[in-house]
Motif scaffolding. Structure first.
Motif: not given
Lengths: 279, 306
Positions: B126-132, B142-148
């Motif tokens: 879901l998150l990636t679909m939203f991102a695309v 981008g921010v969330l993956t960099a953080m977590f």
């Protein structure tokens, strides 16, 4: 000398008041690179009528592929308008099926048959049973009967292009857009594909907008040729070529037309560009 | 290039440039010889050659050698409390599988693992679909993956225990964290690498929005997505065992981690080894059976990977 028998009447039968299928009016197209905005084509006008084999011809940098992308709806013109059947083109759609130059345009996760069926079903134009029926019919026409269940990676380059053409035609689009579809093929296969395309056209009389940089291919494939000059692409001429095909490519008129186009494109630039551009 | 060099050398030596003309040779034609005269055209491989080409056989060979080294060392060390023999471990594995709780423990682990893994993958999708589809979505991802993604999942367990209590809820939470970012990152990079021609083909068919993602980008990016799913599974499995080791049994009975912990307390070292063995076996099984099957029926069949 073979005489030109095919379709002499076609463009001549168009009355001055007839409505064109595709109407491109004063279209300027620009694309952005990292550093600059490039004007690919400048105020280009042309009209395509039903049944035309309309060729956009020009050297690299004349914006012919960009124009095709504009008609396909992948790019919006900054000036002018593109109308298909009287309606402006805004976005890509299945009424203008595109055949790309790259072999890798079929979906690798679907069989050849499914590749042809998929756009028909997904666009909601045909029910599944009918789509399968049509797909089989068109794949038979491009001689891929034995390869219904093959995956694209199992096909040769020419077979992939045939499948792409079948995919485009099976949709029954208002116009088929072909972006140098045979450019990446070897010479013998290209010759065969050109012949097959002409045979197919003889049988089905679809409308096709064909981009090429080969003068010879343009004269053979096209019934009407739009010659574009480079940097930015502008209309140089519109010529008739419906009487020429493979059989009469040795006749004097064929050579004369080829030479005429060649001179048009390169005569004044021969010093700058060298002689290797001659077809 | 070779020709260029030869020409350059000649110029250097200042040899008078005689224009070399190749000799004119006669044309000729030959009839192809019949196959009978040529003799052998293809020969089948001997069984030994086939065996050596079989990767399963080669891997089995390595395992057998490792097992032998283990057995010999353990017999020489003669300390069943610290390092039980291979045969003792297999015996313990057999006993605790057939008579003991190992199967139930393994099932407890796997059932919770599946819940966490599937939820993690769904969220990542879901998150990636939203991102695309949107620029905000891609910034957010981008921010969330960099953080977590640098944050070890197990480090969140104390917090999860406070929020969700001692039980499956906490493990699922930690598992989702372990899976989500790895899978989302791989999915996104897969989507980005889909060729422009395929994208245009998809848009040409009139695909838009989530249908465009689901019907075109997903399968086109499947090789990368699959490796993301594998990495996610590895992370999840490790996190699962670690979490069970930390707080042991839950109300529904513990998993393999608890099995290992329990046996260590009772100084049943062979059973501890048997527990570790099970962890490895399940890992191999999922990799070799589940993911392998998916791979064979998708990306391999489609010719997207060798």
């Amino acid at each position: 000398m073979p005489t030109a028998t095919i379709n002499r009447t076609e463009t001549e039968s168009v009355a001055p008041g007839a409505t064109p299928l595709l109407d491109v009016k004063g279209v300027t197209l620009q694309y952005k690179t990292k550093k600059q905005i490039v004007t690919a084509s400048y105020q280009v006008d042309f009209q395509v009528f039903p049944g035309d084999r309309f060729v956009l011809l020009g050297p690299s940098g004349c914006g012919k592929s960009t124009l095709l992308k504009g008609v396909g709806g992948f790019m919006s013109p900054v000036e002018g308008e593109i109308n298909l059947n009287g309606k402006p083109v805004h976005a890509p759609g299945p009424d203008r099926m595109m055949v790309f130059q790259e072999f890798e345009q079929l979906l690798p996760w679907k069989t050849v048959l499914e590749n042809v069926v998929f756009p028909m079903v997904t666009s909601g134009k045909y029910a599944r049973a009918e789509a399968v029926d049509r797909a089989k019919r068109y794949l038979e026409k491009v001689n891929l009967t034995k390869f219904f269940d093959a995956y694209p990676h199992q096909l040769s380059g020419g077979m992939k292009q045939r499948a792409s053409i079948a995919r485009g035609m099976a949709m029954g689009p208002a116009i088929l857009l072909m972006d140098e579809p045979f450019a990446a093929l070897d010479a013998l296969t290209r010759l065969k594909m050109q012949e097959e395309l002409l045979e197919l056209w003889e049988e089905l009389r679809f409308t096709v907008l064909f981009v090429t940089h080969s003068i010879q291919e343009a004269v053979i494939i096209g019934s009407r040729i739009l010659v574009l000059s480079p940097h930015p692409g502008q209309v140089r001429a519109e010529l008739n070529a419906q009487q020429f095909n493979h059989a009469n490519q040795d006749c004097a008129e064929f050579h004369a037309l080829q030479q005429r186009i060649h001179d048009m494109l390169f005569a004044e630039r021969i010093d700058a560009m060298g002689q290797h551009h001659g077809e | 290039m070779r020709w260029g060099n030869i020409m350059a050398n000649k110029a250097d030596e200042a040899v008078p440039a005689a224009r070399i003309e190749p000799p004119v040779r006669d044309e000729f034609e030959r009839e192809p010889r019949s196959i009978g005269e040529i003799g052998e055209i293809s020969r089948s491989l001997s069984p030994w050659q086939r065996l050596r080409d079989n990767s399963l056989a080669r891997n089995l060979f390595i395992l057998v050698v490792l097992g032998l080294i283990w057995q010999i060392y353990a017999m020489w060390a003669n300390s069943p409390l610290l390092f039980p023999t291979f045969t003792a471990t297999i015996q313990a594995l057999w006993d605790s599988t057939v008579h003991g709780p190992l199967l139930i423990r393994a099932w407890n682990s796997i059932s919770i693992l599946l819940i966490g893994y599937v939820s993690g993958v769904v969220l990542a999708t879901l998150l990636t679909m939203f991102a695309v589809l949107t620029r905000f979505g891609s910034d957010l991802l981008g921010v969330l993956t960099a953080m977590f993604s640098p944050l070890p999942a197990i480090a969140l367990l104390p917090l999860a225990l406070m929020w969700f209590g001692l039980g499956a809820g906490s493990i699922v939470f930690v598992l989702i964290h372990a899976v989500l970012w790895a899978v989302a990152l791989n999915m996104l990079s897969g989507f980005i690498s889909v060729s422009e021609t395929l994208r245009m083909a998809g848009r040409n068919y009139g695909l838009k929005g989530w249908r465009y993602v689901a019907k075109l980008l997903m399968p086109a990016a499947f090789p990368t997505i699959l490796s993301g799913l594998k990495i996610g599974w590895m992370f999840a499995w490790r996190t699962q065992i670690a979490a069970e080791l930390v707080f042991g049994a839950t109300s529904s009975g513990g998993g393999i981690g608890w099995f290992i912990f329990e046996n260590r307390n009772e100084l049943q070292t062979a059973s501890v080894f048997a527990g570790l063995f099970t962890v490895i076996l399940i890992g191999l099984l999922v990799e070799g059976l589940v993911f392998r099957t998916i791979e064979v029926h998708t990306v391999r069949k489609w010719g997207m990977t060798r």
